[in-house]
Design a protein around this motif. Sequence first.
Motif, PDB file in Angstrom:
ATOM      1  N   ARG A   1     -68.886 -31.919  80.878  1.00 54.46           N
ATOM      2  CA  ARG A   1     -69.061 -30.468  81.011  1.00 54.46           C
ATOM      3  C   ARG A   1     -67.922 -29.891  81.841  1.00 54.46           C
ATOM      4  N   VAL A   2     -67.476 -28.728  81.446  1.00 61.50           N
ATOM      5  CA  VAL A   2     -66.396 -28.051  82.146  1.00 61.50           C
ATOM      6  C   VAL A   2     -66.840 -27.759  83.578  1.00 61.50           C
ATOM      7  N   GLY A   3     -65.989 -28.071  84.534  1.00 61.26           N
ATOM      8  CA  GLY A   3     -66.302 -27.881  85.939  1.00 61.26           C
ATOM      9  C   GLY A   3     -66.881 -29.117  86.603  1.00 61.26           C
ATOM     10  N   GLY A   4     -67.316 -30.103  85.790  1.00 64.16           N
ATOM     11  CA  GLY A   4     -67.862 -31.332  86.328  1.00 64.16           C
ATOM     12  C   GLY A   4     -66.777 -32.250  86.868  1.00 64.16           C
TER      13      GLY A   4
ATOM     14  N   LEU B   1     -53.808 -55.108  83.732  1.00 67.89           N
ATOM     15  CA  LEU B   1     -54.904 -54.413  83.072  1.00 67.89           C
ATOM     16  C   LEU B   1     -54.388 -53.127  82.445  1.00 67.89           C
ATOM     17  N   VAL B   2     -54.772 -52.891  81.189  1.00 64.89           N
ATOM     18  CA  VAL B   2     -54.399 -51.680  80.463  1.00 64.89           C
ATOM     19  C   VAL B   2     -55.678 -50.918  80.144  1.00 64.89           C
ATOM     20  N   VAL B   3     -55.737 -49.660  80.564  1.00 61.10           N
ATOM     21  CA  VAL B   3     -56.919 -48.817  80.352  1.00 61.10           C
ATOM     22  C   VAL B   3     -56.516 -47.624  79.498  1.00 61.10           C
ATOM     23  N   GLU B   4     -57.213 -47.421  78.388  1.00 61.06           N
ATOM     24  CA  GLU B   4     -56.979 -46.277  77.513  1.00 61.06           C
ATOM     25  C   GLU B   4     -58.310 -45.588  77.283  1.00 61.06           C
ATOM     26  N   GLY B   5     -58.397 -44.307  77.591  1.00 65.19           N
ATOM     27  CA  GLY B   5     -59.673 -43.644  77.351  1.00 65.19           C
ATOM     28  C   GLY B   5     -59.707 -42.230  77.864  1.00 65.19           C
ATOM     29  N   MET B   6     -60.659 -41.462  77.324  1.00 64.87           N
ATOM     30  CA  MET B   6     -60.790 -40.064  77.681  1.00 64.87           C
ATOM     31  C   MET B   6     -62.225 -39.634  77.463  1.00 64.87           C
ATOM     32  N   ILE B   7     -62.714 -38.748  78.327  1.00 60.46           N
ATOM     33  CA  ILE B   7     -63.990 -38.084  78.089  1.00 60.46           C
ATOM     34  C   ILE B   7     -63.712 -36.598  77.911  1.00 60.46           C
ATOM     35  N   THR B   8     -64.490 -35.953  77.045  1.00 57.15           N
ATOM     36  CA  THR B   8     -64.319 -34.526  76.768  1.00 57.15           C
ATOM     37  C   THR B   8     -65.669 -33.830  76.856  1.00 57.15           C
ATOM     38  N   ASP B   9     -65.654 -32.531  76.597  1.00 60.22           N
ATOM     39  CA  ASP B   9     -66.878 -31.745  76.588  1.00 60.22           C
ATOM     40  C   ASP B   9     -67.481 -31.653  75.188  1.00 60.22           C
ATOM     41  N   GLN B  10     -66.995 -32.459  74.255  1.00 60.41           N
ATOM     42  CA  GLN B  10     -67.493 -32.433  72.890  1.00 60.41           C
ATOM     43  C   GLN B  10     -68.708 -33.342  72.738  1.00 60.41           C
ATOM     44  N   ASN B  11     -69.571 -33.002  71.785  1.00 53.97           N
ATOM     45  CA  ASN B  11     -70.751 -33.817  71.509  1.00 53.97           C
ATOM     46  C   ASN B  11     -70.336 -34.987  70.621  1.00 53.97           C
ATOM     47  N   ARG B  12     -69.746 -35.985  71.245  1.00 54.04           N
ATOM     48  CA  ARG B  12     -69.201 -37.114  70.500  1.00 54.04           C
ATOM     49  C   ARG B  12     -69.208 -38.349  71.386  1.00 54.04           C
TER      50      ARG B  12
ATOM     51  N   THR C   1     -62.266 -36.608  89.085  1.00 54.68           N
ATOM     52  CA  THR C   1     -61.357 -35.669  88.429  1.00 54.68           C
ATOM     53  C   THR C   1     -62.163 -34.544  87.805  1.00 54.68           C
ATOM     54  N   GLU C   2     -61.723 -33.313  88.020  1.00 49.69           N
ATOM     55  CA  GLU C   2     -62.431 -32.155  87.469  1.00 49.69           C
ATOM     56  C   GLU C   2     -62.055 -31.947  86.005  1.00 49.69           C
TER      57      GLU C   2
ATOM     58  N   TYR D   1     -54.272 -44.529  81.611  1.00 52.38           N
ATOM     59  CA  TYR D   1     -54.785 -43.375  82.332  1.00 52.38           C
ATOM     60  C   TYR D   1     -56.181 -43.040  81.825  1.00 52.38           C
ATOM     61  N   PHE D   2     -57.051 -42.656  82.760  1.00 52.87           N
ATOM     62  CA  PHE D   2     -58.386 -42.175  82.410  1.00 52.87           C
ATOM     63  C   PHE D   2     -58.340 -40.655  82.388  1.00 52.87           C
ATOM     64  N   SER D   3     -58.481 -40.072  81.203  1.00 53.61           N
ATOM     65  CA  SER D   3     -58.334 -38.629  81.028  1.00 53.61           C
ATOM     66  C   SER D   3     -59.690 -37.938  81.047  1.00 53.61           C
ATOM     67  N   VAL D   4     -59.728 -36.788  81.708  1.00 57.22           N
ATOM     68  CA  VAL D   4     -60.922 -35.939  81.749  1.00 57.22           C
ATOM     69  C   VAL D   4     -60.482 -34.560  81.276  1.00 57.22           C
ATOM     70  N   SER D   5     -60.816 -34.208  80.031  1.00 58.89           N
ATOM     71  CA  SER D   5     -60.264 -32.994  79.417  1.00 58.89           C
ATOM     72  C   SER D   5     -61.299 -32.276  78.579  1.00 58.89           C
ATOM     73  N   ALA D   6     -61.286 -30.951  78.685  1.00 62.70           N
ATOM     74  CA  ALA D   6     -62.010 -30.142  77.703  1.00 62.70           C
ATOM     75  C   ALA D   6     -61.143 -30.058  76.440  1.00 62.70           C
TER      76      ALA D   6
END
Length: 298
Positions: free
Chosen positions: A101-104, A34-45, A122-123, A286-291
């Motif tokens: 959101r930052v800190g989440g 399994l290959v997972v590519e993705g990221m969530i950010t604090d942007q409205n997108r 992940t914070e 990798y599942f990225s969690v980044s501002a």
Amino acid sequence: MSSQRILGFGLFLLLAIGCSVEFIPDSDENKEQLVVEGMITDQNRVNRIRLSRSLPIGKPLVRKAVKGAVVTITDEKGIITTLTEFPPGTYSTDSTKFRGRVGGLYALNIKIGNVNYATDFTEMRPVPPINSLYYEKVVISASRDTSALEEGCNIYVDSYDPSGKCLFFRWDYTETWEYRIPYAVTNKVCYITEKSDQILIKNTSIYSQARVSKYPVLFISNKGDRLKEKYSILVNQYSLNESEYNFWERVQNISQKVGNLYDISPMAVPSNIKRCDDPGEKVLGYFSVSAKTSRRIF
């Protein structure tokens, strides 16, 4: 030597030199990890998670999407967000309902048939704004031959987090430039856009301050067409935790230091995604969690 022997020897050399057989090494690795590519950010997108399967060695590089999975993101408050699949193998959030959101704290959950995969929480670390994005004209050595010089410009970034909460940085960029077709056609002006394919990271935890000074993002040579008319670059800056920084550093080492006898051997880089009932199964990506913050120059 007789003419028959000469002819026979020539045919033998022709067969020895002209025939080749493709060599595919044996591998004990799972042929379809399994290959997972993705990221969530604090942007409205929209945030996207792409699922696919790895391919055996020697097979054409055609993405094999994982369809019909159930993909969710859970925060520290227990709120579950279900992603929508479109196109096949790509799972997206609704920008009107979900925003990091930052800190989440966030965890990714994937269900494929009866098999579940998940990450730890992940914070989302804060990220400072890009202080400065600028360029300098440079002349560099294009090869080991110092007499072969190449003129162009370097793009640099400066950043500083006075709070010291963002110690690990990552960048990517999007270039856009104007190109004029040198022929008598109706539409002579075109705009070309390309995204970065480099791994750009920085660890400031070893310094007394979370400061980045004159980090080289990109070298643009005058030999190409990027700088002939109009050029723009949008640089995105992301906050990383130490675990994700280590992931990107390993990927960088493998991708940039392979080819010589004593270079690092290619290997699977550990992911933060695990199979729930079999943690030993290897998952790629990798599942990225980044501002995120951005800056553009022309």
